[in-house]
Design a protein around this motif. Structure first.
Motif, PDB file in Angstrom:
ATOM      1  N   ILE A   1      -2.544  69.078  13.683  1.00 53.92           N
ATOM      2  CA  ILE A   1      -1.764  67.862  13.487  1.00 53.92           C
ATOM      3  C   ILE A   1      -2.415  67.043  12.379  1.00 53.92           C
ATOM      4  O   ILE A   1      -3.606  66.735  12.440  1.00 53.92           O
ATOM      5  CB  ILE A   1      -1.687  67.034  14.782  1.00 53.92           C
ATOM      6  N   LEU A   2      -1.630  66.705  11.371  1.00 59.96           N
ATOM      7  CA  LEU A   2      -2.097  65.884  10.252  1.00 59.96           C
ATOM      8  C   LEU A   2      -1.371  64.551  10.283  1.00 59.96           C
ATOM      9  O   LEU A   2      -0.172  64.517  10.528  1.00 59.96           O
ATOM     10  CB  LEU A   2      -1.808  66.568   8.913  1.00 59.96           C
ATOM     11  N   GLN A   3      -2.070  63.481   9.999  1.00 59.21           N
ATOM     12  CA  GLN A   3      -1.437  62.176   9.858  1.00 59.21           C
ATOM     13  C   GLN A   3      -1.531  61.772   8.399  1.00 59.21           C
ATOM     14  O   GLN A   3      -2.626  61.690   7.851  1.00 59.21           O
ATOM     15  CB  GLN A   3      -2.118  61.133  10.742  1.00 59.21           C
ATOM     16  N   VAL A   4      -0.365  61.536   7.793  1.00 62.56           N
ATOM     17  CA  VAL A   4      -0.300  61.176   6.385  1.00 62.56           C
ATOM     18  C   VAL A   4       0.289  59.766   6.291  1.00 62.56           C
ATOM     19  O   VAL A   4       1.487  59.586   6.536  1.00 62.56           O
ATOM     20  CB  VAL A   4       0.573  62.188   5.603  1.00 62.56           C
ATOM     21  N   PRO A   5      -0.531  58.768   5.959  1.00 66.44           N
ATOM     22  CA  PRO A   5      -0.043  57.392   5.956  1.00 66.44           C
ATOM     23  C   PRO A   5       0.948  57.092   4.823  1.00 66.44           C
ATOM     24  O   PRO A   5       1.786  56.218   4.952  1.00 66.44           O
ATOM     25  CB  PRO A   5      -1.299  56.544   5.808  1.00 66.44           C
ATOM     26  N   ASP A   6       0.884  57.833   3.728  1.00 72.65           N
ATOM     27  CA  ASP A   6       1.770  57.606   2.593  1.00 72.65           C
ATOM     28  C   ASP A   6       2.923  58.605   2.665  1.00 72.65           C
ATOM     29  O   ASP A   6       2.747  59.789   2.399  1.00 72.65           O
ATOM     30  CB  ASP A   6       1.000  57.782   1.279  1.00 72.65           C
ATOM     31  N   GLU A   7       4.111  58.120   3.037  1.00 71.53           N
ATOM     32  CA  GLU A   7       5.255  59.020   3.247  1.00 71.53           C
ATOM     33  C   GLU A   7       5.666  59.758   1.982  1.00 71.53           C
ATOM     34  O   GLU A   7       6.279  60.811   2.059  1.00 71.53           O
ATOM     35  CB  GLU A   7       6.440  58.243   3.815  1.00 71.53           C
ATOM     36  N   SER A   8       5.309  59.242   0.819  1.00 72.42           N
ATOM     37  CA  SER A   8       5.680  59.919  -0.419  1.00 72.42           C
ATOM     38  C   SER A   8       4.894  61.221  -0.603  1.00 72.42           C
ATOM     39  O   SER A   8       5.284  62.072  -1.398  1.00 72.42           O
ATOM     40  CB  SER A   8       5.462  59.005  -1.623  1.00 72.42           C
ATOM     41  N   LEU A   9       3.806  61.392   0.123  1.00 74.37           N
ATOM     42  CA  LEU A   9       2.989  62.599   0.024  1.00 74.37           C
ATOM     43  C   LEU A   9       3.378  63.673   1.041  1.00 74.37           C
ATOM     44  O   LEU A   9       2.906  64.802   0.954  1.00 74.37           O
ATOM     45  CB  LEU A   9       1.512  62.256   0.211  1.00 74.37           C
ATOM     46  N   VAL A  10       4.220  63.328   1.986  1.00 73.92           N
ATOM     47  CA  VAL A  10       4.543  64.251   3.078  1.00 73.92           C
ATOM     48  C   VAL A  10       5.120  65.560   2.556  1.00 73.92           C
ATOM     49  O   VAL A  10       4.724  66.641   2.994  1.00 73.92           O
ATOM     50  CB  VAL A  10       5.507  63.591   4.092  1.00 73.92           C
ATOM     51  N   SER A  11       6.039  65.493   1.608  1.00 71.76           N
ATOM     52  CA  SER A  11       6.655  66.730   1.117  1.00 71.76           C
ATOM     53  C   SER A  11       5.635  67.609   0.400  1.00 71.76           C
ATOM     54  O   SER A  11       5.673  68.834   0.528  1.00 71.76           O
ATOM     55  CB  SER A  11       7.834  66.426   0.193  1.00 71.76           C
ATOM     56  N   LYS A  12       4.701  67.008  -0.320  1.00 72.31           N
ATOM     57  CA  LYS A  12       3.676  67.794  -1.020  1.00 72.31           C
ATOM     58  C   LYS A  12       2.716  68.440  -0.029  1.00 72.31           C
ATOM     59  O   LYS A  12       2.321  69.592  -0.198  1.00 72.31           O
ATOM     60  CB  LYS A  12       2.919  66.915  -2.003  1.00 72.31           C
ATOM     61  N   VAL A  13       2.340  67.713   1.008  1.00 70.00           N
ATOM     62  CA  VAL A  13       1.448  68.266   2.031  1.00 70.00           C
ATOM     63  C   VAL A  13       2.159  69.400   2.766  1.00 70.00           C
ATOM     64  O   VAL A  13       1.567  70.443   3.046  1.00 70.00           O
ATOM     65  CB  VAL A  13       0.988  67.171   3.012  1.00 70.00           C
ATOM     66  N   ARG A  14       3.449  69.212   3.033  1.00 69.67           N
ATOM     67  CA  ARG A  14       4.228  70.248   3.714  1.00 69.67           C
ATOM     68  C   ARG A  14       4.281  71.520   2.867  1.00 69.67           C
ATOM     69  O   ARG A  14       4.083  72.628   3.375  1.00 69.67           O
ATOM     70  CB  ARG A  14       5.633  69.729   3.984  1.00 69.67           C
ATOM     71  N   GLN A  15       4.530  71.379   1.571  1.00 72.34           N
ATOM     72  CA  GLN A  15       4.574  72.538   0.677  1.00 72.34           C
ATOM     73  C   GLN A  15       3.216  73.242   0.614  1.00 72.34           C
ATOM     74  O   GLN A  15       3.140  74.468   0.614  1.00 72.34           O
ATOM     75  CB  GLN A  15       4.993  72.110  -0.728  1.00 72.34           C
ATOM     76  N   ALA A  16       2.144  72.455   0.562  1.00 71.39           N
ATOM     77  CA  ALA A  16       0.801  73.031   0.508  1.00 71.39           C
ATOM     78  C   ALA A  16       0.499  73.818   1.781  1.00 71.39           C
ATOM     79  O   ALA A  16      -0.088  74.904   1.721  1.00 71.39           O
ATOM     80  CB  ALA A  16      -0.236  71.927   0.298  1.00 71.39           C
ATOM     81  N   CYS A  17       0.903  73.299   2.923  1.00 71.57           N
ATOM     82  CA  CYS A  17       0.664  73.994   4.192  1.00 71.57           C
ATOM     83  C   CYS A  17       1.421  75.311   4.248  1.00 71.57           C
ATOM     84  O   CYS A  17       0.924  76.301   4.784  1.00 71.57           O
ATOM     85  CB  CYS A  17       1.065  73.109   5.364  1.00 71.57           C
ATOM     86  N   LYS A  18       2.634  75.336   3.690  1.00 75.89           N
ATOM     87  CA  LYS A  18       3.428  76.568   3.691  1.00 75.89           C
ATOM     88  C   LYS A  18       2.772  77.660   2.850  1.00 75.89           C
ATOM     89  O   LYS A  18       2.995  78.840   3.079  1.00 75.89           O
ATOM     90  CB  LYS A  18       4.833  76.291   3.157  1.00 75.89           C
TER      91      LYS A  18
END
Length: 45
Positions: free
Chosen positions: A5-22
């Motif tokens: 479980i990751l907590q990302v406080p800046d919602e603009s980074l969520v899509s980039k973190v999601r892509q990196a995890c994939k």
């Protein structure tokens, strides 16, 4: 299976973190859950 479980406080980074995890080897799914907004109650009323 393990869950991370990751907590990302800046919602603009969520899509980039999601892509990196994939891109990680062995990751089978990535889910994004937004934090529920709770109504603040005024206790002075």
């Amino acid at each position: 299976m393990a869950t991370l479980i990751l907590q990302v406080p800046d919602e603009s980074l969520v899509s980039k973190v999601r892509q990196a995890c994939k891109m990680l080897v062995g990751v089978t799914s990535v889910k994004v859950q937004k934090e529920k907004k709770t109504k603040k109650r005024d206790i002075t009323k």
